[in-house]
Design an enzyme around this catalytic site. Structure first.
Site, PDB file in Angstrom:
ATOM      1  N   LYS A 109       0.873  -1.101   0.108  1.00 40.65           N
ATOM      2  CA  LYS A 109       0.094  -0.141   0.023  1.00 40.65           C
ATOM      3  C   LYS A 109       0.808   1.357   0.065  1.00 40.65           C
ATOM      4  CE  LYS A 109      -4.407  -1.636   1.354  1.00 40.65           C
ATOM      5  NZ  LYS A 109      -4.307  -3.039   1.513  1.00 40.65           N
ATOM      6  N   GLU A 161     -10.228   7.086   2.618  1.00 42.37           N
ATOM      7  CA  GLU A 161     -11.187   6.228   3.336  1.00 42.37           C
ATOM      8  C   GLU A 161     -10.328   4.823   4.066  1.00 42.37           C
ATOM      9  OE1 GLU A 161     -10.981   5.880   0.132  1.00 42.37           O
ATOM     10  OE2 GLU A 161     -10.457   3.744   0.080  1.00 42.37           O
ATOM     11  N   SER A 191       2.069  -9.803  -0.585  1.00 44.00           N
ATOM     12  CA  SER A 191       1.741  -8.219  -0.761  1.00 44.00           C
ATOM     13  C   SER A 191       2.039  -7.451   0.628  1.00 44.00           C
ATOM     14  CB  SER A 191      -0.060  -8.067  -0.900  1.00 44.00           C
ATOM     15  OG  SER A 191      -0.721  -8.983  -0.101  1.00 44.00           O
TER      16      SER A 191
END
Ligand code: PLP
Length: 397
Positions: A95, A117, A382
């Site tokens: 991310k 968000e 990830s």
């Protein structure tokens, strides 16, 4: 036939085939136009590229290692399995790549404020990190229910100076937080950038997020050519909204010999799951046309997965397009399979994977068994699993 004309960029309206576009209030169109123009300009601008590369390297820890998982390979007994270690990037997940790219873009746009968000808090944490790094005021919208469930991430965000705003409407979860963030953006669009966390939302977000995440696949390609003089046979990644998958796959889209496989969350294996592509249908969610989980009346169904990061009822439009054109295959792993894979990788390699990534590991073991020993699979890891220790309490046998 389709493959020869496969789109690697959306058209000027932001469509990949019939997926994508902009389904938003009229008042946001100027901001989306401005963002599109800025993105197309900056992604080719040397100064922006160099500054981003510098942050990626010295702050983010890029390039992330490509690791040959010898014991996992021996366990599976087939193709060689390599892990792309996004778990080692600052913040513990991929991310970072997107938050960093969009954060820097916000600075170049001259905007003073970032909103985002968050559901499980992972994207909010990455955004708070970048807000602190770049000295930009950061506001995170989060459902009240999620705030209760995800206290450690709420504390991290606040510690890094972000304002976490509880959303008390609707089901008090992610989709209500998205609505609240959109409302804020409509009101403050002159001064504020909305930093969307996956390859979803109106054009140019799916393109832009995929661009910043493509550093994953580009590094894999570079390392493979350097070490082996050839590309991997198969690249795999888990799919929530689809950003780590899109970033892993896109650099290989035109290398048609490289197979690409996305792994969705199968939940308990019954109807309650998060399989937007393998179980969903075409519809509009959060500003773009894609695949989503919906009932006959078109009401969005709630997704369910043991991993919070895969718990999203939609998927990015480019992935829907790749699915339809057959360029990327999609499958799924159930909660229990992900939990087993998490334990297996921890024990065999001393790497505790995120529950999200564990879905891809679970399927990779099965697929490796069906392939030759001289073939190579890359699985994008990830994120790291430390955040999931509480979730798995009592679920491991
Ligand atoms: C958020 C998250 C995902 C899912 O998001 P994508 O956009 O599908 O990549 C997967 N893995 C981890 C570790 C995450 O934090």
């Amino acid at each position: 036939m389709l493959r020869q004309s496969l789109m690697t960029e959306p058209d000027e309206r932001g469509y990949f085939g019939r997926f994508g576009g902009r389904f938003v209030p009229e008042s946001l169109i100027p901001a989306l136009d401005e963002l599109t123009e800025a993105f197309y300009r900056l992604r080719n601008q040397q100064k922006f590229q160099e500054e981003l590369a510098d942050y990626n390297r010295h702050y983010g820890g890029r390039p992330s290692p490509l690791y040959f998982a010898k014991r996992l390979t021996e366990y599976a007994g087939g193709a060689r399995i390599f892990l792309k270690r996004e778990d080692l990037i600052h913040g513990g997940a991929h991310k970072f790549n997107n938050a960093m790219g969009q954060g820097l873009l916000t600075k170049y746009l001259g905007k003073k404020r970032i909103i985002a968000e968050t559901g499980a808090g992972q994207h909010g944490t990455a955004t708070a990190m970048i807000g602190a790094l770049l000295g930009i005021e950061t506001v995170i919208y989060m459902g009240e229910k999620d705030i209760e469930r995800q206290q450690p991430n709420v504390q991290r965000m606040r510690l890094m100076g972000a304002d976490v705003v509880p959303v008390k409407t609707g089901s008090r979860t992610l989709k209500d937080a998205v609505n609240e963030a959109l409302r804020d953006w409509v009101r403050n669009v002159e001064t504020t950038h909305y930093l969307i966390g996956s390859v979803v939302g109106p054009h140019p977000f799916p393109l832009m997020v995929r661009h910043f995440q493509s550093v994953i696949g580009q590094e894999v390609k570079h390392d493979f050519l350097e070490y082996f003089g050839e590309l991997p046979d198969l690249v795999m990644a888990c799919v929530g909204g689809g950003s780590n998958a899109a970033g892993s796959f896109h650099p290989f889209i035109e290398d048609t010999k490289v197979k690409l496989l996305g792994v969705e969350a199968g939940g308990k294996g019954d109807q309650a799951n998060s399989r937007s592509i393998t179980c969903g249908s075409q519809g509009i969610l959060h500003g773009s046309m894609s695949y989503l989980l919906q009932n006959e009346e078109g009401q969005v169904k709630e997704a369910h997965s043991v991993s919070a990061g895969l718990d999203y009822p939609g998927v990015g439009p480019e992935l829907a397009y790749w699915n339809e054109t057959g360029r990327v295959d999609f499958t799924y792993a159930a909660d229990k399979e992900a939990l087993d894979a998490m334990r297996l990788l921890s024990r065999l390699e001393g790497i505790i994977p995120a529950l999200e990534s564990s879905h891809a590991i679970a399927r990779a073991i099965d697929v490796a068994k069906t392939m030759d020993k001289d073939e190579r699979i890359v699985v994008t890891l990830s994120g790291r699993g430390d955040k999931d220790l509480e979730t798995i309490q009592g679920k491991m046998t």
